[in-house]
Write a protein that holds these residues in place. Structure first.
Motif, short mmCIF file in Angstrom:
data_model
loop_
_atom_site.label_atom_id
_atom_site.label_comp_id
_atom_site.label_asym_id
_atom_site.label_seq_id
_atom_site.Cartn_x
_atom_site.Cartn_y
_atom_site.Cartn_z
N SER A 171 -1.87 4.33 24.77
CA SER A 171 -2.81 3.33 25.27
C SER A 171 -3.66 2.81 24.12
N GLY A 172 -4.55 1.89 24.43
CA GLY A 172 -5.42 1.34 23.41
C GLY A 172 -6.32 2.39 22.78
N MET A 173 -6.67 3.40 23.58
CA MET A 173 -7.52 4.47 23.05
C MET A 173 -6.80 5.23 21.93
N HIS A 174 -5.51 5.54 22.15
CA HIS A 174 -4.75 6.24 21.11
C HIS A 174 -4.65 5.37 19.85
N LEU A 175 -4.38 4.09 20.05
CA LEU A 175 -4.21 3.19 18.91
C LEU A 175 -5.50 3.07 18.10
N THR A 176 -6.62 2.93 18.80
CA THR A 176 -7.91 2.83 18.11
C THR A 176 -8.24 4.12 17.37
N LEU A 177 -7.92 5.25 17.98
CA LEU A 177 -8.17 6.53 17.33
C LEU A 177 -7.38 6.66 16.04
N VAL A 178 -6.10 6.28 16.08
CA VAL A 178 -5.27 6.35 14.87
C VAL A 178 -5.82 5.43 13.79
N ALA A 179 -6.21 4.22 14.17
CA ALA A 179 -6.77 3.28 13.19
C ALA A 179 -8.03 3.84 12.55
N MET A 180 -8.90 4.45 13.34
CA MET A 180 -10.14 5.01 12.80
C MET A 180 -9.86 6.17 11.85
N LEU A 181 -8.95 7.07 12.25
CA LEU A 181 -8.65 8.23 11.40
C LEU A 181 -8.02 7.81 10.08
N ILE A 182 -7.05 6.90 10.14
CA ILE A 182 -6.39 6.44 8.90
C ILE A 182 -7.36 5.69 8.02
N GLY A 183 -8.16 4.81 8.63
CA GLY A 183 -9.15 4.08 7.85
C GLY A 183 -10.15 5.01 7.18
N LEU A 184 -10.58 6.05 7.91
CA LEU A 184 -11.54 7.00 7.35
C LEU A 184 -10.95 7.76 6.16
N VAL A 185 -9.71 8.25 6.31
CA VAL A 185 -9.07 9.02 5.24
C VAL A 185 -8.81 8.15 4.01
N VAL A 186 -8.25 6.96 4.22
CA VAL A 186 -7.93 6.07 3.09
C VAL A 186 -9.21 5.62 2.40
N GLY A 187 -10.25 5.30 3.18
CA GLY A 187 -11.51 4.87 2.59
C GLY A 187 -12.14 5.96 1.73
N ARG A 188 -12.11 7.20 2.21
CA ARG A 188 -12.67 8.31 1.43
C ARG A 188 -11.87 8.52 0.14
N CYS A 189 -10.55 8.48 0.24
CA CYS A 189 -9.73 8.67 -0.96
C CYS A 189 -9.94 7.53 -1.96
N TRP A 190 -10.12 6.31 -1.48
CA TRP A 190 -10.29 5.13 -2.35
C TRP A 190 -11.57 5.26 -3.19
N ARG A 191 -12.58 5.89 -2.63
CA ARG A 191 -13.86 6.02 -3.33
C ARG A 191 -13.80 6.95 -4.54
N PHE A 192 -12.75 7.72 -4.66
CA PHE A 192 -12.62 8.60 -5.82
C PHE A 192 -12.36 7.82 -7.11
N SER A 193 -11.93 6.57 -7.01
CA SER A 193 -11.65 5.75 -8.19
C SER A 193 -12.63 4.59 -8.26
N ALA A 194 -13.49 4.61 -9.29
CA ALA A 194 -14.45 3.52 -9.45
C ALA A 194 -13.76 2.20 -9.76
N ARG A 195 -12.66 2.27 -10.51
CA ARG A 195 -11.93 1.05 -10.86
C ARG A 195 -11.35 0.39 -9.62
N LEU A 196 -10.79 1.20 -8.73
CA LEU A 196 -10.23 0.63 -7.50
C LEU A 196 -11.34 0.03 -6.63
N CYS A 197 -12.49 0.68 -6.61
CA CYS A 197 -13.59 0.16 -5.80
C CYS A 197 -14.12 -1.17 -6.34
N LEU A 198 -14.09 -1.32 -7.68
CA LEU A 198 -14.50 -2.58 -8.25
C LEU A 198 -13.50 -3.69 -7.95
N TRP A 199 -12.22 -3.32 -7.93
CA TRP A 199 -11.18 -4.31 -7.63
C TRP A 199 -11.22 -4.73 -6.16
N LEU A 200 -11.39 -3.74 -5.25
CA LEU A 200 -11.46 -4.02 -3.81
C LEU A 200 -12.34 -2.96 -3.17
#
Length: 757
Positions: free
Chosen positions: A238-267
């Motif tokens: 359902s939409g609830m499952h889809l939203t949950l997956v989007a939130m979890l993936i976004g949270l994990v990728v966002g946290r990992c992206w912050r480990f690189s200052a160069r990547l954060c400056l680029w995007l």
């Protein structure tokens, strides 16, 4: 925008309820004034333009959809088809069933706008078809058609919403495999399902349902539990499952992206998280087969992500409105799906509650309040859509939502992703998911022990839900004294309308396909004669007869008579006995496991104003010869019910000079030429003859010879294959007929089989 979206939704709904799409002249007459007024009054442009543009778009879509009809000659002889298996084949006892996208017919290539989808079956279990394969089939086809009753599931509407124009079966001996496509998305889903099946988990069906959108392995008995506990939305994607997956993936990728200052400056990391979350949700929707529920949620997520990426500040209700408009623009048939109304209504209710009532409460009290309010707010819509609702859903969902969403679903998803690479790595996660779902099932079984888990009110008056729905709307609006007062004043009127009225004296002939099931009721008394067929996926007792009787307000059956033991007459008996209490059961032929009295000539019963007399059999018989022949009298009308008797049994009745005259006749054996002799029909001399038969059934019932003999005795002949279910009101020696198919709809086929109106 919100008002314009509501008007656009009303326009599409009004259009889909028409017998056919509107002509271009009519559409122009409606839309040109709206477009012109919008051009002049810019302030009201969205209110005027949105419904006009949506009406133009939806009408064009429905013109295209209704043009994709199977020619009549394709139903007369096998047709050669070439195309692709467009779904994961559904396994059943005698073979497989699947969607087939047709690209060529009889060696003629179809253009893109001419291509269509069929629902095909093949009856060779030893031959396994796979998703994505390209085949050349020889098939026997028929137009999209299904049984149609006054209450319950509308199969033709479901086919239309899923873009299916017909069904049929494949003759594999004349078919040819053309190509393999192992990289298709559906093939990958099928491979995952096969690997999971080899692991033999007890809850394989639930794991597949919440990960890859395949729920065929869930037993029907468990669907009843999930329906009665109000947790079906948790065991399918359902939409609830889809939203949950989007939130979890976004949270994990966002946290990992912050480990690189160069990547954060680029995007910036927040933008990356948004994009990654949407891509993850898109991937999840893909492995779920892009079901209608997931596509709805994808549109809503896309609107949110686009607004945030473009730095557009949109109100929450504007986001919902844009998602609704996008869904209607892409597929106006979405309004035919119950999930469309339930999901968007749930989102609106949640947003309305979140805006004004929950922010000052503790988190645990917020959860309780939210679940209770959501269940009450959805109650009128749920009953309107399904005829029943779960009264324990607030309690069951309070436990089940966090458990399935945050424990079972993540474990199952991670396990299925690892299953693509290694069964060894996937097994621990899938085993834990299976264990968590076992505990979920155990909890739902405990909730089912509570009294009145499922509530199914009488549905005589469709307007009875208008006031409760309006009460909910007023309650959700921002607080003002008069609105709250109005809501309180509406409640007594709503409760008054819920009082069960007494239905008129009526003969109800159910549309169960090739079989028989009917009911006669007067006041509070009810007679049921035959219960229809049962198959692997269909039980007329639980899916047709019981829901209809409960919708009329009946909680039990006074007398249940089953003519004989053939599956097309007695198949629904066990299910009906489980669904409703029965005071007395009579069988023309003994059925194993059913305690009942034998049906014998001379028996008489008085059910209020209904007089019942058994005319046959005279002694114990077997097969069709055991059919219990009954004459019922009510309000000056007589009804003769004949089961599957043949000419021999008809001759026995005539030889004893039994009075067979009747105003209404249930034609013997569905119109077989081995029954309905000229002498028998002359003795009955019916004003109305009813044939209960399946559409284009294999026996070719009713036979032309029988129709000629019925015509010779005069009177009117009706066939459930053409008219659907029949409701015949009986009053003072007169009758009034209402047929389910007399209400034309854009998705509904109007067929004229032999014995039609």
């Amino acid at each position: 925008m919100i008002i314009g979206t509501l008007l656009a939704l009303v326009a599409v709904l009004a259009l889909v309820l028409q017998p056919a799409p509107l002509s271009m002249v009519t559409v122009s007459f409606i839309t040109l004034p709206l477009l012109s007024a919008g051009w002049y009054w810019r302030r009201w442009r969205s209110v005027l333009w949105l419904p006009a543009l949506m009406l133009i778009s939806a009408n064009a879509h429905f013109h295209w959809r209704t043009s994709l009809k199977l020619p009549e000659q394709w139903s007369q002889a096998p047709v050669q088809l070439q195309g692709v298996i467009a779904s994961v084949p559904e396994q059943f006892e005698r073979g497989q069933r699947f969607f087939f996208d047709v690209e060529k017919v009889n060696q003629q290539t179809l253009s893109w706008s001419q291509q269509f989808r069929l629902r095909l079956s093949h009856y060779a279990p030893e031959v396994q078809l796979h998703a994505g394969q390209r085949w050349q089939f020889q098939a026997k086809l028929k137009s999209a058609h299904g049984t149609l009753n006054f209450h319950g599931f509308d199969y033709e509407r479901w086919l239309f919403a899923h873009h299916v124009v017909g069904s049929g079966y494949v003759q594999l001996e004349h078919s040819k495999w053309l190509a393999e496509n192992p990289w298709s998305l559906n093939r990958w889903r099928e491979t995952l399902s096969s690997k999971l099946s080899a692991m033999q988990f007890s809850h394989q069906g639930l794991i597949e349902g919440i990960t890859i959108g395949l729920d065929e392995a869930i037993p029907p008995s468990r669907w009843d539990v999930y329906r009665d506990t109000g947790t079906i939305h948790l065991v399918v994607i359902s939409g609830m499952h889809l939203t949950l997956v989007a939130m979890l993936i976004g949270l994990v990728v966002g946290r990992c992206w912050r480990f690189s200052a160069r990547l954060c400056l680029w995007l910036p990391a927040p933008r990356v998280a948004l994009i990654a979350g949407f891509v993850g949700a898109l991937f999840y929707a893909g492995i779920a087969g892009f079901s209608i529920a997931t596509v709805r949620s994808l549109w809503m997520l896309l609107v949110v992500v686009a607004a945030l990426l473009l730095h557009k500040r949109l109100a929450l209700f504007d986001i919902v409105a844009l998602a609704v408009l996008a869904m209607l623009l892409v597929d106006p048939c979405a309004v035919l799906e119950s999930g469309f109304w339930l999901s968007f209504t749930a989102v609106v209710v949640l947003l309305a509650l979140a805006r004004g009532r929950l922010h000052r409460q503790r988190w645990w009290w917020q959860a309780i309040t939210l679940q209770l309010a959501l269940s009450l707010a959805m109650l009128p819509l749920t009953v309107w859509q399904f005829g029943s609702a779960s009264l324990i859903s607030p309690l069951s969902n309070l436990l089940a939502v966090p458990w399935v969403s945050f424990v079972s679903t993540p474990l199952a998803l991670l396990g299925m992703l690892l299953l693509s690479f290694s069964e060894t790595l996937a097994w621990p996660f899938l085993a834990l998911a299976n264990l968590s779902l076992q505990w979920f099932d155990l909890a739902m079984d405990l909730f089912m022990q509570l009294p009145q888990a499922r509530w199914q009110p009488a549905l005589h008056n469709p307007w009875m839900w208008l006031l409760p729905a309006l009460t909910v709307v007023l309650w959700l609006m921002p607080w003002t004294p008069w609105r709250r007062l109005t809501a309180l004043l509406l409640l007594p009127f709503a409760l008054l309308l819920w009082r069960t009225p007494i239905p008129p004296s009526t003969l109800q002939v159910f549309d169960v396909g090739q079989g028989t099931a009917l009911a006669i009721h007067s006041g509070e008394h009810l007679l049921v004669y035959d219960t229809g067929p049962r198959s692997e996926k269909f039980d007329s007792g639980t899916q047709v007869v019981a829901p209809h009787l409960r919708a009329l307000g009946f909680t039990g059956i006074d007398l249940l008579m089953v003519s004989h033991a053939d599956l097309d007459h007695a198949g629904g008996l066990p299910g009906l006995l489980q669904q409703m209490p029965v005071r007395q059961v009579l069988l023309g032929e003994a059925i194993e496991g059913i305690a009942a009295e034998p049906c014998r000539a001379g028996q008489r019963f008085q059910l209020g104003e209904i007089q019942v007399e058994v005319l046959y059999p005279f002694a114990s018989e077997q097969g069709n010869a055991a059919s219990c022949v009954v004459r019922a009298k009510l309000n000056g009308m007589s009804i003769l019910l004949t089961g599957d008797i043949s000419r021999r049994e008809e001759a026995r009745l005539l030889a004893r000079n039994i009075d067979l005259s009747a105003d209404i006749l249930l034609v013997p054996h569905h119109g077989s030429n081995g029954s309905s002799s000229a002498k028998f029909l002359a003795a009955v001399s019916p004003k109305l003859s009813i044939i209960s038969a399946g559409y284009r059934n294999a026996h070719r019932h009713p036979r032309p010879e029988v129709l000629e003999r019925l015509s010779a005795v005069g009177g009117q002949t009706l066939n459930t294959a053409g008219q659907g279910a029949l409701r015949i009101e009986l009053s003072d020696g007169q009758y009034r007929i209402e047929a389910a198919r007399n209400t034309p709809r854009i998705w509904r086929s109007r067929v004229e089989p032999p014995g039609g109106l």
